[in-house]
Design a protein around this motif. Sequence first.
Motif, PDB file in Angstrom:
ATOM      1  N   ASN A   1     154.380 -48.367  26.352  1.00 49.28           N
ATOM      2  CA  ASN A   1     155.481 -47.446  26.610  1.00 49.28           C
ATOM      3  C   ASN A   1     154.943 -46.019  26.724  1.00 49.28           C
ATOM      4  OD1 ASN A   1     157.480 -49.478  26.484  1.00 49.28           O
ATOM      5  ND2 ASN A   1     157.509 -49.353  24.256  1.00 49.28           N
ATOM      6  N   LEU A   2     155.284 -45.368  27.843  1.00 53.33           N
ATOM      7  CA  LEU A   2     154.766 -44.040  28.140  1.00 53.33           C
ATOM      8  C   LEU A   2     155.872 -43.155  28.680  1.00 53.33           C
ATOM      9  CD1 LEU A   2     151.570 -45.222  30.065  1.00 53.33           C
ATOM     10  CD2 LEU A   2     151.572 -44.192  27.778  1.00 53.33           C
ATOM     11  N   ASN A   3     155.566 -41.871  28.862  1.00 58.69           N
ATOM     12  CA  ASN A   3     156.447 -40.993  29.624  1.00 58.69           C
ATOM     13  C   ASN A   3     155.606 -40.171  30.589  1.00 58.69           C
ATOM     14  OD1 ASN A   3     155.691 -38.410  28.338  1.00 58.69           O
ATOM     15  ND2 ASN A   3     156.743 -39.242  26.544  1.00 58.69           N
ATOM     16  N   LYS A   4     156.264 -39.485  31.496  1.00 59.55           N
ATOM     17  CA  LYS A   4     155.542 -38.794  32.563  1.00 59.55           C
ATOM     18  C   LYS A   4     154.636 -37.690  32.024  1.00 59.55           C
ATOM     19  CE  LYS A   4     157.502 -38.104  36.558  1.00 59.55           C
ATOM     20  NZ  LYS A   4     158.444 -37.766  37.651  1.00 59.55           N
TER      21      LYS A   4
ATOM     22  N   ASP B   1     152.844 -37.851  29.354  1.00 63.48           N
ATOM     23  CA  ASP B   1     151.612 -38.485  28.885  1.00 63.48           C
ATOM     24  C   ASP B   1     150.558 -38.573  29.977  1.00 63.48           C
ATOM     25  OD1 ASP B   1     152.705 -38.959  26.349  1.00 63.48           O
ATOM     26  OD2 ASP B   1     153.489 -40.919  26.938  1.00 63.48           O
TER      27      ASP B   1
ATOM     28  N   THR C   1     147.630 -45.007  22.061  1.00 62.30           N
ATOM     29  CA  THR C   1     148.843 -45.807  22.254  1.00 62.30           C
ATOM     30  C   THR C   1     149.256 -46.620  21.041  1.00 62.30           C
ATOM     31  OG1 THR C   1     147.648 -47.753  23.061  1.00 62.30           O
ATOM     32  CG2 THR C   1     148.220 -46.053  24.676  1.00 62.30           C
TER      33      THR C   1
ATOM     34  N   ASP D   1     161.528 -40.368  33.473  1.00 61.92           N
ATOM     35  CA  ASP D   1     160.698 -39.899  32.360  1.00 61.92           C
ATOM     36  C   ASP D   1     159.989 -41.071  31.689  1.00 61.92           C
ATOM     37  OD1 ASP D   1     159.451 -38.283  30.560  1.00 61.92           O
ATOM     38  OD2 ASP D   1     161.176 -37.997  29.262  1.00 61.92           O
ATOM     39  N   ASP D   2     160.718 -41.858  30.894  1.00 66.20           N
ATOM     40  CA  ASP D   2     160.102 -42.957  30.149  1.00 66.20           C
ATOM     41  C   ASP D   2     159.924 -44.186  31.040  1.00 66.20           C
ATOM     42  OD1 ASP D   2     160.088 -41.436  27.795  1.00 66.20           O
ATOM     43  OD2 ASP D   2     162.146 -42.023  27.332  1.00 66.20           O
ATOM     44  N   PHE D   3     158.807 -44.890  30.840  1.00 72.02           N
ATOM     45  CA  PHE D   3     158.553 -46.113  31.592  1.00 72.02           C
ATOM     46  C   PHE D   3     157.604 -47.000  30.789  1.00 72.02           C
ATOM     47  CE2 PHE D   3     155.182 -43.208  32.711  1.00 72.02           C
ATOM     48  CZ  PHE D   3     154.040 -43.985  32.829  1.00 72.02           C
ATOM     49  N   THR D   4     157.417 -48.229  31.257  1.00 63.61           N
ATOM     50  CA  THR D   4     156.491 -49.166  30.637  1.00 63.61           C
ATOM     51  C   THR D   4     155.424 -49.555  31.644  1.00 63.61           C
ATOM     52  OG1 THR D   4     158.226 -50.048  29.191  1.00 63.61           O
ATOM     53  CG2 THR D   4     156.240 -51.381  29.446  1.00 63.61           C
TER      54      THR D   4
ATOM     55  N   GLU E   1     161.067 -49.401  34.623  1.00 63.95           N
ATOM     56  CA  GLU E   1     161.889 -48.303  34.108  1.00 63.95           C
ATOM     57  C   GLU E   1     163.326 -48.790  33.989  1.00 63.95           C
ATOM     58  OE1 GLU E   1     163.097 -43.751  35.472  1.00 63.95           O
ATOM     59  OE2 GLU E   1     162.914 -45.338  36.977  1.00 63.95           O
TER      60      GLU E   1
ATOM     61  N   THR F   1     167.127 -46.996  32.945  1.00 62.90           N
ATOM     62  CA  THR F   1     167.920 -45.838  32.556  1.00 62.90           C
ATOM     63  C   THR F   1     169.389 -46.276  32.507  1.00 62.90           C
ATOM     64  OG1 THR F   1     168.432 -45.015  34.781  1.00 62.90           O
ATOM     65  CG2 THR F   1     166.268 -44.434  33.866  1.00 62.90           C
TER      66      THR F   1
END
Length: 236
Positions: A129-132, A134, A177, A200-203, A216, A218
């Motif tokens: 799990n990350l965001n842009k 990162d 991570t 923003d958030d994604f995997t 993603e 939302t």
Amino acid sequence: MKIKSNILCDFVRKASIEGTINTIDMEFTKNGLKSSVKSVDNLSATTTFLKAEAFENYEEMDKLFIKNTLTFINYLKSFKGDITLERINDSVLNIFNDEREVQVILCAESIFDNGLDKPFDNKAEISINLNKTDIAQAMKDISSYGEGRAIVELADKQLSFIIGDKTSDMFKNKIQTGVEGEARVIINNIIIKTLSTIDDDFTLWLKSDYPISITEETPLFQYSCIIAPIVENDKI
């Protein structure tokens, strides 16, 4: 039916990977707008879903096919606020509001050949799990110095984006991570355009030498993109 122009624009940007996939389908199902397409070179594919709640007076409609997604994105960007979609006939989609009207010539279903017959099989086993924020610097480095590719590597709970090799300048962006496992994939720079469409958030899904997946979710969108790896005999 009505929708905010920027929301429909985001749908097309995601489905087409910022116009990289030139032709997409748009299927107005009972529950929302859906697209499932692959690139003509078979190096990437997307499935995109926009919930019916994003529309005002949503209604089901026969599937239509956008034949030049980059141009279509620019059309949508030229509107502000709400737009109305009206299917004039099998070959024309009308987009309008009080100030502006655009009639778009659609692609014929008979020549649409890059649809997905079934959902793609995501064989990646590790999810991160990350965001842009990162990965922002890593994407800048790939764009500026990557010569079209980069290594994505997970080891010791650290995700690294590596650009360059022993014969050139090398850049390594590292993200802690907490995720167990090991994976190493060489990717092309289509990932930059893919991630530019993420809110923003994604995997990120990884498995060594297998396609990577980016997903993603939302309140309005469900999105998945798969990108084929670069497979080489020699490590870079």
